[in-house]
Design a protein around this motif. Structure first.
Motif, PDB file in Angstrom:
ATOM      1  N   SER A   1       3.918   2.670  -0.166  1.00 54.32           N
ATOM      2  CA  SER A   1       3.839   1.698   0.238  1.00 54.32           C
ATOM      3  C   SER A   1       3.259   0.852  -1.078  1.00 54.32           C
ATOM      4  CB  SER A   1       2.218   0.846   1.343  1.00 54.32           C
ATOM      5  OG  SER A   1       1.145   1.288   0.380  1.00 54.32           O
TER       6      SER A   1
ATOM      7  N   ASN B   1       0.900  -1.264  -2.054  1.00 50.19           N
ATOM      8  CA  ASN B   1      -0.549  -1.283  -2.437  1.00 50.19           C
ATOM      9  C   ASN B   1      -0.894   0.105  -3.239  1.00 50.19           C
ATOM     10  OD1 ASN B   1      -1.058  -3.210  -1.154  1.00 50.19           O
ATOM     11  ND2 ASN B   1      -2.355  -3.044   0.155  1.00 50.19           N
ATOM     12  N   HIS B   2       0.426   1.043  -3.076  1.00 51.27           N
ATOM     13  CA  HIS B   2      -0.064   2.487  -3.460  1.00 51.27           C
ATOM     14  C   HIS B   2       1.105   2.367  -5.280  1.00 51.27           C
ATOM     15  CE1 HIS B   2      -0.036   4.930   0.415  1.00 51.27           C
ATOM     16  NE2 HIS B   2      -1.835   5.263  -0.714  1.00 51.27           N
TER      17      HIS B   2
ATOM     18  N   ASN C   1      -6.989  -1.979  -0.649  1.00 54.52           N
ATOM     19  CA  ASN C   1      -7.351  -1.351   0.183  1.00 54.52           C
ATOM     20  C   ASN C   1      -6.706  -1.628   1.923  1.00 54.52           C
ATOM     21  OD1 ASN C   1      -8.352  -0.442   2.310  1.00 54.52           O
ATOM     22  ND2 ASN C   1     -10.347   0.479   1.443  1.00 54.52           N
ATOM     23  N   GLU C   2      -5.814  -0.638   2.130  1.00 52.28           N
ATOM     24  CA  GLU C   2      -4.918  -1.177   3.439  1.00 52.28           C
ATOM     25  C   GLU C   2      -5.605  -1.229   4.811  1.00 52.28           C
ATOM     26  OE1 GLU C   2      -1.724   1.227   3.464  1.00 52.28           O
ATOM     27  OE2 GLU C   2      -0.629   0.689   1.776  1.00 52.28           O
ATOM     28  N   ASP C   3      -6.992  -0.592   4.567  1.00 52.73           N
ATOM     29  CA  ASP C   3      -8.037  -0.585   6.349  1.00 52.73           C
ATOM     30  C   ASP C   3      -8.576  -1.914   5.908  1.00 52.73           C
ATOM     31  OD1 ASP C   3      -6.651   1.703   6.617  1.00 52.73           O
ATOM     32  OD2 ASP C   3      -8.108   2.933   5.730  1.00 52.73           O
ATOM     33  N   LYS C   4      -8.925  -2.953   4.503  1.00 52.28           N
ATOM     34  CA  LYS C   4      -9.894  -4.364   4.138  1.00 52.28           C
ATOM     35  C   LYS C   4      -8.084  -5.429   4.500  1.00 52.28           C
ATOM     36  CE  LYS C   4     -13.428  -2.191   2.664  1.00 52.28           C
ATOM     37  NZ  LYS C   4     -14.307  -2.647   3.202  1.00 52.28           N
ATOM     38  N   PRO C   5      -9.163  -6.383   5.771  1.00 53.27           N
ATOM     39  CA  PRO C   5      -8.406  -7.846   4.996  1.00 53.27           C
ATOM     40  C   PRO C   5      -8.053  -8.266   4.051  1.00 53.27           C
ATOM     41  CG  PRO C   5     -10.861  -7.826   5.683  1.00 53.27           C
ATOM     42  CD  PRO C   5     -10.653  -6.229   5.714  1.00 53.27           C
TER      43      PRO C   5
ATOM     44  N   ARG D   1      -6.222  -9.958   0.630  1.00 53.92           N
ATOM     45  CA  ARG D   1      -5.051  -8.939   0.680  1.00 53.92           C
ATOM     46  C   ARG D   1      -4.899 -10.376  -0.911  1.00 53.92           C
ATOM     47  NH1 ARG D   1      -5.243  -5.376   2.423  1.00 53.92           N
ATOM     48  NH2 ARG D   1      -3.856  -4.734   4.191  1.00 53.92           N
TER      49      ARG D   1
END
Length: 131
Positions: free
Chosen positions: A6, A8-9, A46-50, A52
Protein backbone atom coordinates in the motif's frame (compact mmCIF):
# COMPACT_ATOMS: atom_id res chain seq x y z
CA UNK A 1 8.03 -4.28 -9.81
CA UNK A 2 5.78 -2.93 -7.06
CA UNK A 3 7.29 -3.96 -3.75
CA UNK A 4 4.75 -2.36 -1.39
CA UNK A 5 1.30 -3.54 -0.38
CA UNK A 6 0.00 0.00 0.00
CA UNK A 7 0.96 3.65 -0.16
CA UNK A 8 1.26 3.69 3.62
CA UNK A 9 3.85 0.90 3.49
CA UNK A 10 5.83 2.88 0.93
CA UNK A 11 5.61 6.00 3.10
CA UNK A 12 6.71 4.05 6.18
CA UNK A 13 9.78 2.96 4.21
CA UNK A 14 10.47 6.59 3.31
CA UNK A 15 10.10 7.66 6.96
CA UNK A 16 12.62 4.99 7.98
CA UNK A 17 15.05 6.17 5.30
CA UNK A 18 14.69 9.74 6.61
CA UNK A 19 15.74 8.77 10.13
CA UNK A 20 12.52 7.55 11.69
CA UNK A 21 9.14 8.83 12.75
CA UNK A 22 10.41 11.19 15.45
CA UNK A 23 12.75 13.01 13.05
CA UNK A 24 10.20 13.21 10.24
CA UNK A 25 7.29 14.22 12.47
CA UNK A 26 9.30 17.13 13.89
CA UNK A 27 9.85 18.41 10.35
CA UNK A 28 6.24 17.89 9.30
CA UNK A 29 4.77 19.55 12.39
CA UNK A 30 7.41 21.79 13.99
CA UNK A 31 4.70 23.58 15.94
CA UNK A 32 3.72 20.38 17.81
CA UNK A 33 5.37 18.77 20.78
CA UNK A 34 7.82 16.22 19.28
CA UNK A 35 6.15 13.21 20.91
CA UNK A 36 2.67 14.39 19.91
CA UNK A 37 3.90 14.95 16.35
CA UNK A 38 5.42 11.46 16.31
CA UNK A 39 2.19 9.88 17.56
CA UNK A 40 0.23 11.79 14.94
CA UNK A 41 2.55 10.65 12.13
CA UNK A 42 2.35 7.04 13.28
CA UNK A 43 -1.45 7.30 13.34
CA UNK A 44 -1.45 8.81 9.83
CA UNK A 45 0.59 5.87 8.56
CA UNK A 46 -1.56 3.26 10.32
CA UNK A 47 -4.27 2.07 7.95
CA UNK A 48 -6.46 1.12 10.93
CA UNK A 49 -6.57 4.72 12.22
CA UNK A 50 -8.65 7.56 10.76
CA UNK A 51 -5.80 10.10 10.71
CA UNK A 52 -4.25 10.85 7.30
CA UNK A 53 -1.50 13.10 6.00
CA UNK A 54 -2.78 16.25 4.36
CA UNK A 55 -1.83 16.69 0.71
CA UNK A 56 0.75 19.32 1.74
CA UNK A 57 2.29 17.01 4.34
CA UNK A 58 2.37 14.15 1.84
CA UNK A 59 4.17 16.40 -0.67
CA UNK A 60 6.64 17.53 1.99
CA UNK A 61 7.36 13.93 3.00
CA UNK A 62 7.89 12.92 -0.65
CA UNK A 63 10.15 15.94 -1.22
CA UNK A 64 12.19 15.12 1.89
CA UNK A 65 12.61 11.55 0.61
CA UNK A 66 13.55 12.82 -2.84
CA UNK A 67 16.20 15.07 -1.33
CA UNK A 68 18.01 12.03 0.10
CA UNK A 69 17.61 9.99 -3.07
CA UNK A 70 14.76 7.81 -1.79
CA UNK A 71 12.19 7.60 -4.59
CA UNK A 72 10.26 4.42 -3.74
CA UNK A 73 7.12 6.04 -2.33
CA UNK A 74 6.68 8.30 -5.34
CA UNK A 75 7.48 5.44 -7.70
CA UNK A 76 4.82 3.36 -5.91
CA UNK A 77 2.26 6.12 -6.43
CA UNK A 78 3.17 6.36 -10.11
CA UNK A 79 2.89 2.60 -10.52
CA UNK A 80 -0.52 2.49 -8.82
CA UNK A 81 -1.77 5.32 -11.06
CA UNK A 82 -0.39 3.67 -14.22
CA UNK A 83 2.22 6.31 -14.92
CA UNK A 84 5.68 5.62 -16.27
CA UNK A 85 8.37 5.34 -13.64
CA UNK A 86 9.36 8.89 -12.64
CA UNK A 87 12.86 10.19 -13.24
CA UNK A 88 14.08 12.68 -10.66
CA UNK A 89 15.53 15.89 -12.03
CA UNK A 90 18.97 16.86 -10.82
CA UNK A 91 18.65 20.34 -9.23
CA UNK A 92 21.72 21.48 -11.21
CA UNK A 93 20.07 20.35 -14.47
CA UNK A 94 16.86 22.09 -13.46
CA UNK A 95 18.73 25.32 -12.75
CA UNK A 96 20.55 25.08 -16.08
CA UNK A 97 17.24 24.64 -17.91
CA UNK A 98 15.62 27.52 -16.01
CA UNK A 99 18.55 29.82 -16.84
CA UNK A 100 18.38 28.82 -20.51
CA UNK A 101 14.65 29.57 -20.61
CA UNK A 102 15.19 32.88 -18.80
CA UNK A 103 17.92 33.99 -21.25
CA UNK A 104 15.65 33.02 -24.14
CA UNK A 105 12.82 35.03 -22.61
CA UNK A 106 15.10 38.04 -22.09
CA UNK A 107 16.25 37.91 -25.72
CA UNK A 108 12.62 37.88 -26.82
CA UNK A 109 11.83 40.64 -24.34
CA UNK A 110 14.68 42.75 -25.73
CA UNK A 111 13.50 42.18 -29.30
CA UNK A 112 9.98 43.18 -28.27
CA UNK A 113 11.30 46.40 -26.67
CA UNK A 114 13.14 47.27 -29.92
CA UNK A 115 9.97 46.70 -31.95
CA UNK A 116 7.99 48.93 -29.59
CA UNK A 117 10.62 51.67 -29.88
CA UNK A 118 10.52 51.45 -33.71
CA UNK A 119 6.72 51.63 -33.66
CA UNK A 120 6.79 54.69 -31.38
CA UNK A 121 9.43 56.36 -33.54
CA UNK A 122 7.43 55.56 -36.67
CA UNK A 123 4.29 56.94 -35.06
CA UNK A 124 6.10 60.11 -33.97
CA UNK A 125 7.54 60.64 -37.46
CA UNK A 126 4.15 59.94 -39.06
CA UNK A 127 2.47 62.26 -36.58
CA UNK A 128 4.86 65.13 -37.38
CA UNK A 129 4.47 64.67 -41.10
CA UNK A 130 0.68 64.66 -40.85
CA UNK A 131 0.62 67.78 -38.63
Amino acid sequence: MNEYESLNHALIDAVKALGGSKVVAARLWPEKDPLAAQRHLLACLNEDKPERLSPDHLMLLLRMARDIGHHSAFAHMSHMLSYAEPQPVNPRDELTELLREYREFRRGDSAMAERIERAITSLNVSGKVAA
